[in-house]
Design an enzyme around this catalytic site. Structure first.
Site, PDB file in Angstrom:
ATOM      1  N   ASP A   1      74.391  25.345  76.694  1.00 53.83           N
ATOM      2  CA  ASP A   1      74.907  24.036  77.103  1.00 53.83           C
ATOM      3  C   ASP A   1      74.060  22.879  76.582  1.00 53.83           C
ATOM      4  OD1 ASP A   1      76.483  22.190  78.276  1.00 53.83           O
ATOM      5  OD2 ASP A   1      75.832  22.536  80.327  1.00 53.83           O
TER       6      ASP A   1
ATOM      7  N   GLU B   1      83.749  26.267  85.305  1.00 49.29           N
ATOM      8  CA  GLU B   1      83.060  25.532  86.363  1.00 49.29           C
ATOM      9  C   GLU B   1      84.030  25.053  87.444  1.00 49.29           C
ATOM     10  OE1 GLU B   1      80.744  22.581  84.168  1.00 49.29           O
ATOM     11  OE2 GLU B   1      79.122  24.046  83.988  1.00 49.29           O
TER      12      GLU B   1
ATOM     13  N   GLU C   1      72.232  14.353  78.340  1.00 49.72           N
ATOM     14  CA  GLU C   1      72.124  15.033  79.633  1.00 49.72           C
ATOM     15  C   GLU C   1      70.836  15.848  79.755  1.00 49.72           C
ATOM     16  OE1 GLU C   1      75.407  17.705  80.414  1.00 49.72           O
ATOM     17  OE2 GLU C   1      74.447  18.553  82.167  1.00 49.72           O
TER      18      GLU C   1
HETATM   19  C1  GCV Z   1      81.933  17.838  82.370  1.00 47.69           C
HETATM   20  C2  GCV Z   1      77.760  20.965  81.736  1.00 47.69           C
HETATM   21  C3  GCV Z   1      77.572  19.637  82.416  1.00 47.69           C
HETATM   22  C4  GCV Z   1      78.819  19.247  83.202  1.00 47.69           C
HETATM   23  C5  GCV Z   1      80.018  19.247  82.229  1.00 47.69           C
HETATM   24  C6  GCV Z   1      80.133  20.637  81.620  1.00 47.69           C
HETATM   25  C7  GCV Z   1      81.247  20.710  80.589  1.00 47.69           C
HETATM   26  O1  GCV Z   1      77.815  21.989  82.670  1.00 47.69           O
HETATM   27  O2  GCV Z   1      76.460  19.696  83.255  1.00 47.69           O
HETATM   28  O3  GCV Z   1      78.613  17.978  83.750  1.00 47.69           O
HETATM   29  O4  GCV Z   1      81.198  18.906  82.882  1.00 47.69           O
HETATM   30  O5  GCV Z   1      78.935  20.953  80.955  1.00 47.69           O
HETATM   31  O6  GCV Z   1      80.939  20.582  79.415  1.00 47.69           O
HETATM   32  O7  GCV Z   1      82.383  20.905  80.966  1.00 47.69           O
END
Ligand code: GCV
Length: 718
Positions: free
Chosen positions: A381, A307, A409
């Site tokens: 995720d 990411e 989340e």
């Molecule tokens: C910390 C998901 C979440 C992100 C998180 C990522 C990760 O994509 O939405 O907020 O980033 O996982 O675990 O690195």
């Protein structure tokens, strides 16, 4: 009138105010005290009257403090700490016990370094409880265990317990940013006050450490995996060292997230290439510096090439090159690297569910022995339900640790009551068949005897008075810790013991409320993503439904990528006719999920794309079943509300009201999910809603028009 006012009205008013503030304070305490309530007991127990504990270090003192608090609150007396022969409770290391106690000494010495034994023995003709362990930390864990037993049964006198953690690294990952915000945090802001550190040690830090130690959590990664290199500068290391000092008596080590590009950002180098000697030297020096500040520093947690985070691939290198470079720097200090496997690439057009496996499995056996590859429980995720990650069992020559999300989340933030140990347990119990029958995910992460292993949970903790936003969010923190200690524990038992310590020991209450806790995870799956649907949440903040989103830059960011609904049907074909992600599992699992006759309905649309009129086991078509599941989810929340209402006599009014209000929000949002998703999917199925389903109140345009630019958990904009 003046006299009347002074003599009667004013005192009455003051009394009322006092009562009010008393209630408020009591309430704050109950919410704040988590599962360490130490409620006043109606039975007398003299166990803490005379405690033989020779406090030599900070951990021993922490034991003393905890026992004092517990005794005063539960039994209304202060313990005496002495070495007297008349001890009612003896807390001693095995090395300090008389040889006459050989049996229990042997029992405790046979355990690992964090293990302990609790035994009721005869001491000078009297029943005495003995806690023993090889070291002070074991004694602390033994003390918390005794206190748990007594909170559940205050008159208990006979003990014969020996316990030890099955995992070495049991840690919380805070996704807290240095500016005080928390990525995916729904319980206020970060509890770390960087501005006041290192000089101001908030009492909250100690209570946080107590709560963690009471369930065996022994590590904390303080800041976000989307890291900031500043945390590695002396200015911040001094602050980190103050936190480490506060946590140390409770056996908690501090870890830091290491931004891969730190050598450039704070080191003045031109590159962060892991094979560059200067870069390796920079990390060696940095690690040496960290250990000067924090002699028992735990190590690094790293999100790299994921990411948008920098990583070894920026220099044409791979995960092994990156992880081993940091591991080499940490090894002389006994530090470890937790290298995350949460990767998916914008240049890889294959199924996102396959990418981490493809990127990591070829490197099996290549990581240094102080590297743990940290793998999320599922390949996408942290969804309400995912099959276990295919990497578990696929890297037998490497050490894999589990990463769970405690913060919700994708599960309703801190407004939904969802008991997550049920989810954790489901994953841990999953058969991988990778090393024959019985190689469950739990066994895989436990690994070989005495080897490094671990479990991490993304914390749901924030500055809210009750720590987790929702009073029941506390049970997820608690349950995570219990499962990290022993991944084979049963979630029902965890729910019961948490309720007994947090709310009430009344068996009717515990039976009633543990039932809703245990069912709550299935309910959220039903009203958000039934039958194997996944990642259909709204964009970015992930608050509420957004199955229609199809305009984001990367295909796998769009919910339409995951449900693939069209006029012919719905679901992601991951069998051999589709992405063949199933081939990453053992043949037994691939066969089981791949065959429609055996694939459990929970995973149907995760692995298969099926027509809307596909006949399911109950004889009804897929479309009708979808609506029925959504409705069941909603109905189950209604049922939770009714049951919680009947729990009123057992719970203090304030916490009862808090939960009742949150359950009403949960119901509103469950209905929203059902209505928005079914209205959207109907544009493809072109079928009427099943009769079992309550008709949506609005049309699709309405649901699509809802915007939440200020939903919590994402980078704020003003
Ligand atoms: C910390 C998901 C979440 C992100 C998180 C990522 C990760 O994509 O939405 O907020 O980033 O996982 O675990 O690195």
């Amino acid at each position: 009138m003046n006299y009347f006012y002074k003599k009667l009205i004013l005192p009455l008013f003051t009394l009322l105010l006092l009562c009010n503030s008393f209630i408020t304070t009591a309430q704050i305490t109950k919410d704040y005290d988590l599962w360490l309530q130490y409620q006043k007991s109606s039975v007398a127990n003299g166990i803490f009257k005379n405690i033989a504990l020779n406090a030599k270090n900070e951990t021993d003192k922490a034991i003393q403090n905890e026992l004092k608090t517990a005794s005063e609150r539960m039994f209304q007396y202060s313990p005496t700490f002495s070495n007297s022969e008349n001890a009612t409770l003896i807390i001693k290391k095995t090395s300090e016990l008389e040889p006459t106690q050989k049996k229990i000494i042997d029992k405790a010495n046979a355990l690992n370094d964090e293990g302990f034994a609790i035994e009721t023995i005869q001491n000078k003709g009297k029943k005495t409880v003995l806690i023993t362990a090889k070291n002070s930390l074991g004694l602390l864990y033994g003390t918390f265990r005794l206190l748990r037993e007594l909170q559940i049964n205050p008159s208990k006198k006979d003990f014969s317990i020996a316990d030890e953690p099955k995992l070495k690294v049991r840690m919380l990952n805070h996704w807290d940013n240095l500016d005080g915000t928390v990525e995916r945090g729904y319980a206020g802001s970060s509890i770390w006050n960087w501005q006041k550190l290192p000089d101001f040690i908030d009492k909250k830090y100690i209570d946080y450490a107590r709560a963690n130690a009471s369930v065996g959590i022994n590590g904390v990664a303080l800041i976000n995996v989307n890291s900031n290199a500043l945390i590695l500068t002396p200015q911040y290391l001094e602050k980190v060292s103050a936190l480490a000092k506060a946590f140390r008596p409770y056996g908690i080590k501090v870890y830091l997230t290491a931004r891969f590009s730190a050598p450039i950002e704070i080191g003045g180098l031109k590159t962060a290439d892991p094979l560059n000697q200067e870069v390796q030297q920079w990390w060696n020096n940095k690690v040496n510096e960290i250990y000067k500040f924090i002699p028992d520093f735990g190590g690094f947690l790293v999100k790299a090439n994921s990411e948008g985070q920098p990583g070894p691939q920026n220099y044409g290198r791979n995960h092994v090159d990156g992880a081993n470079m940091m591991a080499k720097a940490l090894k002389p200090h006994h530090g470890i690297v937790m290298w995350r496997a949460f990767v998916y690439s914008e240049t890889d057009s294959s199924d996102r569910a396959k990418q981490a496996y493809s990127e990591f499995v070829p490197y099996d056996g290549k990581f240094e022995d102080n590297v743990l590859v940290q793998v999320k429980n599922g390949a996408i995720d942290f969804q309400p339900r995912e099959p276990f990650h295919p990497m578990f069992g696929a890297m037998p020559k490497s050490k894999l640790m589990m990463e769970y999300q405690i913060t919700q989340e994708y599960l309703g933030f801190s407004t939904h009551l969802v008991f997550l140990p049920k989810l954790y347990e489901e994953v841990l119990e999953s058969e991988t068949y990778k090393q024959g029958k019985g190689s469950t995910v739990a066994k895989i992460i436990e690994g070989k005897p005495n080897e490094l292993n671990g479990m991490a949970g993304v914390a749901n903790i924030g500055s809210d008075l009750n720590w987790t936003g929702h009073p029941f969010g506390q049970s997820n923190w608690y349950g995570f810790g219990r499962l990290a200690w022993n991944p084979e524990l049963n979630s029902e038992k965890i729910a019961e013991e948490w309720l007994q310590q947090t709310f009430s020991k009344d068996s009717n209450f515990v039976k009633m409320i543990s039932k809703i806790m245990l069912q709550s995870r299935e309910s959220v799956v039903k009203y958000m993503t039934p039958l194997g649907l996944h990642h259909i949440m709204a964009t970015n903040h992930h608050y509420g439904p957004g199955p229609w989103v199809n305009d984001l830059a990367r295909p796998e960011w769009n919910p339409v990528y995951y449900h693939k609904a069209d006029k012919n049907g719905i679901g992601f074909d991951r069998t051999a006719t589709g992405s063949n992600a199933l081939a990453q599992y053992s043949p037994e699992i691939a066969q089981y999920y791949g065959d429609l006759k055996t694939c459990p309905e929970e995973y149907l649309l995760w692995f298969h794309h099926l027509p809307w009129d596909y006949k399911m086991k109950n004889g009804k078509i897929l479309w009708d079943n979808l609506g029925i599941k959504y409705q069941e989810g909603v109905n189950e929340v209604k049922n939770m509300i009714t049951i919680w209402e009947s729990a009123k006599p057992y719970v203090d009014a304030e916490r009862h009201q808090e939960v009742a209000q949150l359950l009403n929000i949960q119901l509103k949002e469950a209905i929203w999910w059902k209505d928005a998703c079914m209205t959207y999917f109907q544009t493809f199925s072109n079928l009427p809603f099943p009769k079992e389903m309550e008709t949506p109140k609005h049309d699709l345009e309405y649901y699509k028009s809802l915007q939440f630019p200020f939903a919590p958990g994402i980078k704020p904009h003003w």
